[in-house]
Design a protein around this motif. Structure first.
Motif, PDB file in Angstrom:
ATOM      1  N   ASP A   1     -20.822  31.938 -28.497  1.00 50.75           N
ATOM      2  CA  ASP A   1     -21.081  33.079 -27.612  1.00 50.75           C
ATOM      3  C   ASP A   1     -22.156  34.015 -28.149  1.00 50.75           C
ATOM      4  O   ASP A   1     -22.129  35.226 -27.896  1.00 50.75           O
ATOM      5  CB  ASP A   1     -19.790  33.876 -27.351  1.00 50.75           C
ATOM      6  CG  ASP A   1     -18.721  33.014 -26.715  1.00 50.75           C
ATOM      7  OD1 ASP A   1     -19.084  32.088 -25.966  1.00 50.75           O
ATOM      8  OD2 ASP A   1     -17.523  33.274 -26.957  1.00 50.75           O
TER       9      ASP A   1
ATOM     10  N   GLY B   1     -19.272  28.088 -22.466  1.00 49.46           N
ATOM     11  CA  GLY B   1     -19.586  28.922 -21.305  1.00 49.46           C
ATOM     12  C   GLY B   1     -20.889  29.623 -21.630  1.00 49.46           C
ATOM     13  O   GLY B   1     -20.922  30.524 -22.474  1.00 49.46           O
ATOM     14  N   HIS B   2     -21.979  29.173 -21.038  1.00 52.33           N
ATOM     15  CA  HIS B   2     -23.305  29.721 -21.349  1.00 52.33           C
ATOM     16  C   HIS B   2     -23.788  30.547 -20.153  1.00 52.33           C
ATOM     17  O   HIS B   2     -23.970  30.021 -19.058  1.00 52.33           O
ATOM     18  CB  HIS B   2     -24.285  28.588 -21.670  1.00 52.33           C
ATOM     19  CG  HIS B   2     -23.907  27.821 -22.914  1.00 52.33           C
ATOM     20  ND1 HIS B   2     -24.613  26.754 -23.389  1.00 52.33           N
ATOM     21  CD2 HIS B   2     -22.884  28.004 -23.797  1.00 52.33           C
ATOM     22  CE1 HIS B   2     -24.042  26.314 -24.499  1.00 52.33           C
ATOM     23  NE2 HIS B   2     -22.989  27.049 -24.766  1.00 52.33           N
TER      24      HIS B   2
ATOM     25  N   ALA C   1     -16.612  33.699 -21.585  1.00 53.27           N
ATOM     26  CA  ALA C   1     -17.227  33.209 -20.346  1.00 53.27           C
ATOM     27  C   ALA C   1     -16.466  31.998 -19.789  1.00 53.27           C
ATOM     28  O   ALA C   1     -16.631  31.630 -18.640  1.00 53.27           O
ATOM     29  CB  ALA C   1     -18.685  32.834 -20.604  1.00 53.27           C
TER      30      ALA C   1
ATOM     31  N   ARG D   1     -12.873  38.866 -26.689  1.00 48.68           N
ATOM     32  CA  ARG D   1     -13.395  38.336 -27.948  1.00 48.68           C
ATOM     33  C   ARG D   1     -13.093  39.306 -29.076  1.00 48.68           C
ATOM     34  O   ARG D   1     -13.150  40.521 -28.882  1.00 48.68           O
ATOM     35  CB  ARG D   1     -14.904  38.133 -27.855  1.00 48.68           C
ATOM     36  CG  ARG D   1     -15.309  37.063 -26.863  1.00 48.68           C
ATOM     37  CD  ARG D   1     -16.830  36.991 -26.718  1.00 48.68           C
ATOM     38  NE  ARG D   1     -17.231  36.012 -25.728  1.00 48.68           N
ATOM     39  CZ  ARG D   1     -18.303  36.117 -24.948  1.00 48.68           C
ATOM     40  NH1 ARG D   1     -19.086  37.184 -25.058  1.00 48.68           N
ATOM     41  NH2 ARG D   1     -18.597  35.191 -24.077  1.00 48.68           N
TER      42      ARG D   1
HETATM   43 MG    MG Z   1     -20.114  31.194 -24.434  1.00 48.29          MG
END
Ligand code: MG
Ligand code: GDP
Ligand code: IMO
Length: 410
Positions: free
Chosen positions: A13, A40-41, A284, A290
């Motif tokens: 991330d 998850g970009h 994401a 986080r």
């Molecule tokens: Mg990510």
């Protein structure tokens, strides 16, 4: 040679999606090489936000070939849903996407095992680890098997042999159907990429997760199950090391991690809330909050070494804009001993006391800065110290989630 690998230099991330989207402008082919839809970009284009899990982050640029390498584990339904999400948003996928025939396939039983056994690691529950277990145990099912009725039947029967929990017929039919729908994308990825290299095409390898989540070089066992470091780009695509010219690490100006495991520089509650809120630090993929902490130079120097980073892109500098004081971790103290290099012993990571150097914050908005020299002096001093202590050049700085909120440093 124009092959560049982009890797996460911390616990994932870091903003890889955003950096890849920027670099992709001058690239012909963007390739994912490991992991799966645990990634998850995020890419922000104008006022639209895209979160990509399996399809490479270059897909948002017209006419770029996007490739999913053999090193991935693919949940076919997740991939079909992602393709359909992109199509609905007007992004052309057909003709721009190839999937390795040799990538492994995630089945419902992998997800169930992951949800049962992955809790103490805090996995994403996507079946990633159990699918790689089957790959290594040599009973995995590959994408090419989905288009071979007899082979799929034999392999799936063998895998479900003693199971009363799963309905063989139902899963078999479901996966044959996925195979039919994905057949047109299947390719020999190594051949495609090597031919493109011979024609001087520019290739970008898109890492998922990050160095500290790598199965070999991360905080084992609190890691993912693939080679997230630069080496994975080679085995995960079938391109040789002699073809790589650059390895770019993506580094957050502070540190985050999702899931369980040691995190020496983790913030206390009030700082955690402040940075989480300002940095929108929620996963994401799973939406989990986080964990956040100070920049840890030991971790990033470790990433510089194991990936052979030629430069880094520093992201989310703007998130520190309101901090009066900023710390950089330069060592850990444990049982009277000082550690200046990243230790493999998980006890040191869990119980070591981080040693910090303190910097004064710049207390100015950096979100609209477009040139390095226009950054506040204290922000430049912070970046220069990061480069010095981690022994790597900073090639790019990002100060917001939008495409134009980043600039290169020559
Ligand atoms: Mg990510
Ligand atoms: P990835 O997995 O490495 O691609 O990163 P994620 O997309 O999971 O998380 C990065 C988050 O930070 C996303 O929401 C991005 O839109 C956002 N982001 C990226 N770069 C910056 C930046 O420089 N500043 C801020 N404020 N947000 C950023
Ligand atoms: P991107 O590519 C951050 C973490 C999970 C868990 C551990 C193992 O977006 O940076 P897994 O489901 O992979 O077996 O979970 O790894 N994790 C990530 N953390 N970013 C990611 O991907 C991650 N992918 C997995 O939270 O701690």
């Amino acid at each position: 040679m124009s092959c560049t690998i982009v890797v996460g230099a911390q616990w994932g991330d870091e903003g890889k999606g955003k950096i890849i989207d920027i670099l992709a402008q001058d690239i012909d082919i963007i390739v994912r090489y490991q992991g799966g839809n645990n990634a998850g970009h995020t890419v922000v284009v104008g006022d639209r936000e895209f979160i990509l899990h399996l399809v490479p982050s270059g897909i948002l640029h017209k006419g770029k070939l996007c490739v999913i390498g053999n090193g991935l584990v693919i949940d076919p339904l997740a991939l079909l849903n992602e393709i359909s999400m992109l199509r609905k948003k007007g992004i052309k996928v057909d003709g721009n996407l190839l999937i390795s025939q040799a990538a492994h396939v995630i089945f419902p039983y992998h997800k169930i095992i992951d949800k049962r056994r992955g809790a103490k690691i805090g996995t994403t529950g996507r079946g990633i680890g159990p699918c790689y277990v089957d790959k290594m145990a040599r009973c995995g099912i590959r994408m090419i098997d989905l288009v071979n009725r007899d082979l799929l039947k034999r392999k799936l029967k063998a895998n479900l042999e003693d199971s009363v929990e799963f309905d063989f017929e139902k899963i078999y039919r479901m996966y044959l159907n996925y195979g039919r729908r994905l057949k047109g994308y299947l390719a020999d990825v190594s051949l495609v990429l090597n031919r493109a290299i011979d024609k001087n095409k520019k290739i970008l390898f898109e890492g998922a997760q990050g160095t500290l989540l790598d199965i070999d070089h991360g905080t084992y066992p609190y890691v993912t199950s693939s080679s997230a470091t630069a080496g994975g780009a080679l085995t995960g695509t079938g391109v040789g090391p002699t073809k790589i010219s650059k390895v770019i690490g993506v580094v957050k100006a502070y540190t985050t991690r999702v899931g369980e495991g040691p995190f020496p520089t983790e913030f206390n509650k009030s700082l955690m809330e402040k940075i989480r809120c300002k940095g929108k630090e929620f996963g994401a993929t799973t939406g989990r909050p986080r964990r956040c902490g100070w920049f840890d130079a030991l971790i990033v120097r470790h990433a510089v070494g194991v990936n052979g980073l030629t430069e880094v892109a520093v992201t989310k500098l703007d998130v520190l804009d309101e901090m009066k004081d900023i710390k950089i971790c330069i060592g850990y103290k444990y049982k009277g001993k000082i550690y200046e290099d990243f230790p493999a012993d998980i006890d040191v990571l869990y119980n070591g006391k981080p040693l910090y150097e303190e910097h004064k914050g710049w207390l100015q908005d950096t979100g609209s800065v477009t040139r390095y020299r226009d950054l506040p002096k204290k922000a430049r001093a912070y970046l220069e110290r990061l480069a010095e202590i981690t022994k790597v050049k900073i090639g790019m700085v990002s100060v917001g989630s939008k495409r134009n909120q980043a600039f290169r440093i020559s």
